[in-house]
Design a protein around this motif. Structure first.
Motif, PDB file in Angstrom:
ATOM      1  N   PRO A  28       0.865  -1.276  -0.282  1.00 18.56           N
ATOM      2  CA  PRO A  28      -0.080  -0.061  -0.050  1.00 18.56           C
ATOM      3  C   PRO A  28       0.881   1.380  -0.059  1.00 18.56           C
ATOM      4  O   PRO A  28       1.964   1.227   0.558  1.00 18.56           O
ATOM      5  N   ASP A  29       0.309   2.342  -0.790  1.00 19.60           N
ATOM      6  CA  ASP A  29       0.845   3.620  -0.629  1.00 19.60           C
ATOM      7  C   ASP A  29       0.755   4.187   0.674  1.00 19.60           C
ATOM      8  O   ASP A  29      -0.436   4.553   0.974  1.00 19.60           O
ATOM      9  N   PRO A  49     -22.736   0.346   4.568  1.00 18.88           N
ATOM     10  CA  PRO A  49     -21.645  -0.735   4.374  1.00 18.88           C
ATOM     11  C   PRO A  49     -20.489  -0.111   4.631  1.00 18.88           C
ATOM     12  O   PRO A  49     -20.267   0.975   4.058  1.00 18.88           O
ATOM     13  N   GLY A  50     -19.343  -0.617   5.452  1.00 24.32           N
ATOM     14  CA  GLY A  50     -18.352   0.019   5.612  1.00 24.32           C
ATOM     15  C   GLY A  50     -17.223  -0.215   4.365  1.00 24.32           C
ATOM     16  O   GLY A  50     -17.573  -1.257   3.517  1.00 24.32           O
ATOM     17  N   THR A  51     -16.510   0.826   4.110  1.00 19.54           N
ATOM     18  CA  THR A  51     -15.815   0.702   3.293  1.00 19.54           C
ATOM     19  C   THR A  51     -14.443   1.079   3.443  1.00 19.54           C
ATOM     20  O   THR A  51     -13.820   1.596   4.319  1.00 19.54           O
ATOM     21  N   ALA A  52     -13.499   0.711   2.432  1.00 14.16           N
ATOM     22  CA  ALA A  52     -11.972   0.980   2.614  1.00 14.16           C
ATOM     23  C   ALA A  52     -11.710   1.307   1.213  1.00 14.16           C
ATOM     24  O   ALA A  52     -11.967   0.606   0.220  1.00 14.16           O
ATOM     25  N   THR A  53     -10.520   2.261   1.019  1.00 16.02           N
ATOM     26  CA  THR A  53      -9.786   2.275  -0.206  1.00 16.02           C
ATOM     27  C   THR A  53      -8.459   2.406   0.154  1.00 16.02           C
ATOM     28  O   THR A  53      -7.835   3.179   1.077  1.00 16.02           O
ATOM     29  N   LEU A  54      -7.476   1.822  -0.767  1.00 14.92           N
ATOM     30  CA  LEU A  54      -6.006   1.948  -0.786  1.00 14.92           C
ATOM     31  C   LEU A  54      -5.492   1.839  -1.981  1.00 14.92           C
ATOM     32  O   LEU A  54      -6.211   1.347  -2.920  1.00 14.92           O
ATOM     33  N   VAL A  55      -4.392   2.405  -2.045  1.00 13.53           N
ATOM     34  CA  VAL A  55      -3.516   2.439  -3.512  1.00 13.53           C
ATOM     35  C   VAL A  55      -2.416   1.334  -3.348  1.00 13.53           C
ATOM     36  O   VAL A  55      -1.586   1.378  -2.287  1.00 13.53           O
ATOM     37  N   LYS A 307      -0.195   1.272 -10.743  1.00 14.70           N
ATOM     38  CA  LYS A 307      -0.614   1.174  -9.394  1.00 14.70           C
ATOM     39  C   LYS A 307      -2.343   0.568  -9.725  1.00 14.70           C
ATOM     40  O   LYS A 307      -2.604   0.552 -10.616  1.00 14.70           O
ATOM     41  N   VAL A 308      -2.643   0.039  -8.425  1.00 10.31           N
ATOM     42  CA  VAL A 308      -4.095  -0.485  -8.414  1.00 10.31           C
ATOM     43  C   VAL A 308      -4.671   0.365  -7.148  1.00 10.31           C
ATOM     44  O   VAL A 308      -4.264   0.107  -6.272  1.00 10.31           O
ATOM     45  N   GLN A 309      -5.741   0.930  -7.590  1.00  9.49           N
ATOM     46  CA  GLN A 309      -6.452   1.817  -6.648  1.00  9.49           C
ATOM     47  C   GLN A 309      -7.751   1.083  -6.242  1.00  9.49           C
ATOM     48  O   GLN A 309      -8.749   0.865  -7.098  1.00  9.49           O
ATOM     49  N   ILE A 310      -7.850   0.220  -5.278  1.00  3.16           N
ATOM     50  CA  ILE A 310      -8.857  -0.751  -4.935  1.00  3.16           C
ATOM     51  C   ILE A 310      -9.911  -0.010  -3.764  1.00  3.16           C
ATOM     52  O   ILE A 310      -9.558   0.674  -2.942  1.00  3.16           O
ATOM     53  N   SER A 311     -11.212  -0.290  -3.973  1.00  2.00           N
ATOM     54  CA  SER A 311     -12.248  -0.131  -2.928  1.00  2.00           C
ATOM     55  C   SER A 311     -12.739  -1.296  -2.508  1.00  2.00           C
ATOM     56  O   SER A 311     -12.829  -2.350  -3.229  1.00  2.00           O
TER      57      SER A 311
END
Length: 817
Positions: A28-29, A49-55, A307-311
């Motif tokens: 992760p960045d 709904p809980g969410t998380a975002t990261l690169v 990079k991959v930015q995932i949710s």
């Protein structure tokens, strides 16, 4: 970096006990950070709904879906499980000897901390954010501390990341020891590659005759810990570093509390090929922050940098994807389960097809054939779409023959798989019937050669009969007490394990002298082999197979589902029931006030929508857990009258980030409520003084209460809390990473309390206690900022006689609901 990110490659979120987690924390960045949002913005809003975002750094393509060169191929895919945790590395303070809990290292700077580990040997090093200890034939190797640690009231924790392999050796071992001053006297954990076991040991002269071994599991034993408390040593393991399972305990050896200890992570190998063991996060104090699935893997480029930015979304994504509910009876049949008994649904024909249908389908997914319209003689009708059980909203099949031998019935070949199951397991057969005609057959189930037959019939007196044979001779007729021909719906259940019959959920008589049945395959409904044609209605024909009896549990369950849709069960029971329909068994119930609720109602809604109805009806709170595949349902009484001792933490105003404000507006004002329930009265509750002062602030309340009085109580509770809301803090921003109370802040969950004190002189009061409704957090390198969405805790206070805080006239004299 206080961040731990793990992927469950190849795992299924709905099977958490089978997920092996892979640490990807290096990817992760951490400049941009990981952002997580959970809960609701305020107490009026539903939790989201809980969410998380990261690169993620994708320089080598490891996070590219479909990339065969990825070490994670082919599991870089949508809905891959992910969990995110934060951790704290304790700082060693004071003078030696130090408590073992202060021995902490996350190995993230690529060089050995020689202050903590001054005595390393055998080529032990730090690599890739881990302690790396060679497992070689050249001799032992280890990370080793100075002798400056104490175990009393403390603990030694570590994560075992890379196991040594056998590699042709006769011995290959990696261990974690707290060493006494006597060589060979030590306690800790030892992993043996040859036996693939993890052993809790208390050694003297390098031996423990009472050692406790468990087959190693990367799922359950990823973390190990030795802990001393009040004269007892505990050996514990964990899958996530947060929830621990005790594997062994014994009275603390005298040396373990009287001596200063040294810690060692040694390895050894005899013969074979060299490799290494790796440990990480020694002493880390872990707090889960998110548990869910990755929604997508969008690969992006900036020049040559990929990079991959995932949710990611928590468990509510899984729940929201569940199909619309069928009727409560159908759901109970499809989700049937009896503790301690292996059972499965073999054939299920609801008979709820549209009116113009010519066949009825099976919902068991076991490959049974359709029930096909079959003519006996001439004349008669068989129509679908007739009135069914009122509580379920289902329709039924109506059979109207011309005579007992002229008319229509339904027939199906259940197939070879069913026949094989029936040869190995015990059949359970049930259905619903409504008739006024005697001397007929309801259904028949028989083997292809007619040796085995089971028939539900009605004799000339209108009573149920069970007819069985297992040798081809005429079936033995066993009459059952009671009358079925009264024109009402009745539920029938035959349990072949105990040879018992249940009518309307109640066992009738004792053990039946029924034949032991096997290899059943053909099913007739509404008659038997062209005769004794049924006149009336039939619904929900069910055949299960099991290793033991089901009737005493499932017969009353299905009867209640079909007659009242579980009206009167409490709110927590309804939540657990709905979760079971989704295959979700991990439900945490918080609190004790759970009111009875009305029937579940007809199908067509989603599981989450039905849960939300209960949440609103009972003034509860529902959310997905952040550390496991489960949900929490919190009753309203958890929020009654918080005390200082129940606060998760307190924080000085001076320690808050900029942006705090006190709100005093009409956003939450409700002073007039029109409340109703299904089939009940519509009633108004009003706060006249508030209406006079501020004008009407109306709200409609339609809830699933069991009585009009209960509806009135719910409306009064709402008006009493919000007719004149008090000033409150709605957002509390904190940079938690720098706080001494960091772990306490991370422990704050939805429904918990904390207080902000030393507020500026312009504030309404010097301190304000708030309830957590949700939060947004961002975890970066050496930073963990959290903004809590809060409400005023005083809103949920209830009256306590002669209490200085909770019996203030006109303020806290609210009666509990």
């Amino acid at each position: 970096m206080p961040l731990l990110v793990e992927m469950g490659w190849g795992g299924l979120i709905q099977a958490p006990n089978t997920i092996t987690w892979t640490d990807i924390t290096q990817s992760p960045d951490v400049v941009q950070g990981v952002t997580i949002t959970r809960g609701a913005s305020d107490e009026f809003s539903e939790t989201q709904p809980g969410t998380a975002t990261l690169v993620l750094d994708n320089a080598d393509g490891r996070f590219t879906p479909g990339n065969t060169g990825s070490p994670y191929y082919p599991f870089v895919r949508r809905n891959a499980p992910i969990r995110i945790s934060a951790y704290r590395i304790p700082v060693r303070t004071g003078a030696a000897p130090y408590p073992l809990a202060m021995l902490a290292d996350d190995f993230d700077d690529e060089r050995v901390n020689t202050t903590l580990w001054p005595n390393n040997y055998g080529g032990a090093s730090e690599a890739g954010g881990r302690m790396r200890v060679p497992v070689t034939t050249a001799g032992s190797a280890a990370f080793q501390s100075a002798r400056e640690w104490t175990l009393t009231g403390s603990r030694l924790t570590a994560k075992l990341v890379t196991l040594p392999q056998i590699n042709g050796s006769s011995a290959a071992v990696a261990s974690m020891w707290a060493n006494s001053t006597t060589s060979g006297t030590r306690l800790g954990w030892r992993y043996n590659a040859l036996t693939a076991t993890l052993t809790a040991e208390n050694q003297t002269a390098f031996f423990d005759g009472s050692a406790v071994s468990v087959p190693y599991s990367g799922i359950d034993h990823a973390w190990v810990r030795v802990r001393e408390s009040a004269g007892t040593v505990y050996w514990e393991t964990s899958g996530d570093g947060y929830g621990w399972t005790i594997r062994r305990s014994l009275a603390t050896p005298a040396w373990a509390t009287s001596q200063t200890l040294a810690v060692e992570f040694p390895t050894s190998r005899t013969g074979g090929t060299n490799d290494y063991a790796e440990w990480e996060l020694v002493g880390a104090q872990v707090r889960p922050r998110f548990y869910g699935v990755v929604n997508e893997w969008p690969v992006e480029w900036e020049g040559l940098y990929s990079k991959v930015q995932i949710s990611c979304t928590d468990l509510f994504k899984w729940l929201n994807r569940q199909p619309a509910l069928k009727s409560v009876l159908a759901q109970e049949i499809l989700a049937q389960d009896v503790a301690g008994v292996y059972d499965f649904l073999s054939a299920y024909y609801p008979l709820t097809e549209p009116a113009d249908s010519l066949a009825a389908g099976d919902l068991s997914a076991r490959g049974c054939g359709a029930l096909v319209l079959t003519q006996a003689g001439s004349g008669g009708t068989l129509e679908f779409g007739g009135d069914g059980l009122a509580a379920t909203g289902d329709t039924s099949a109506t059979f109207t023959p011309s005579t007992a031998t002229a008319g229509k019935y339904l027939a199906a070949d259940l197939g070879t798989a069913f026949e094989t199951d029936d040869a190995n397991y015990l059949p359970m057969v049930s259905c619903w019937v409504k008739t006024t005609t005697a001397s007929r057959a309801i259904l028949g189930l028989f083997s292809a050669n007619l040796d085995n037959q089971l028939i539900f019939g009605i004799n000339s007196s209108g009573s149920l009969t069970v007819e069985t044979t297992s040798d081809g001779t005429p079936p033995v007729v066993l009459p059952i007490a009671g009358t079925l021909t009264d024109g009402n719906w009745h539920h029938l259940y035959f349990d072949d394990a105990f040879k018992r019959i249940y009518v309307d959920g109640v066992q009738i008589g004792g053990t039946l002298s029924a034949a032991s049945l096997s290899s059943l395959r053909i099913l007739h409904v509404g008659g038997y082999r062209g005769t004794r044609l049924f006149n009336g209605q039939i619904a929900h024909v069910v055949i299960s197979h099991a290793t033991g009896p089901l009737g005493s549990t499932l017969a009353p369950l299905q009867y209640n589902a079909g007659t009242n849709a579980f009206a009167g069960e409490t709110a927590d029971q309804r939540i657990i029931r709905l979760a079971r329909y989704a295959g979700l068994s991990s439900v945490t119930i918080s609190g004790t006030t759970h009111d009875p609720v009305a029937s579940q109602g007809p199908g067509g809604s989603s599981i989450v929508a039905r849960m939300r109805e209960i949440e609103a009806t009972d003034s509860g709170r529902l959310w997905a857990q952040r550390d496991w595949y489960g949900i929490t349902y919190q009753s309203r009484d958890v929020r009654y009258n918080p005390s200082p001792s129940s606060e998760t933490f307190t924080i000085d105003y001076a320690d808050l980030e900029p942006g705090i404000s006190v709100a005093d507006d009409d956003q939450k004002m409700v002073n007039q409520v029109d409340a109703s329930r299904p089939g009940g009265a519509t009633q108004r509750v009003s706060a006249p003084s508030s209406v006079l002062a501020f004008g009407p602030y109306d709200q409609d309340l339609d809830i699933l209460k069991m009585s009009d009085n209960a509806v009135l109580d719910a409306a009064a509770w709402l008006v009493s809390r919000y007719a004149n809301p008090q000033p409150e803090l709605r957002e509390v921003p904190i940079e938690a990473h720098t706080m001494a109370s960091y772990l306490d802040i991370l422990d704050a969950e939805i429904g918990n309390y904390f207080s902000v004190y030393n507020l500026p002189s312009q504030a309404p009061t010097p301190s304000m206690r708030v309830t957590v409704e949700g939060y947004t957090e961002t975890i970066k390198h050496n930073s963990h900022s959290i903004t809590f969405h809060t409400s005023a805790s005083i809103t949920d206070s209830v009256w306590v006689l002669d209490d200085a805080t909770y019996s203030v006239l006109g303020s806290t004299t609210r009666l509990a609901y």
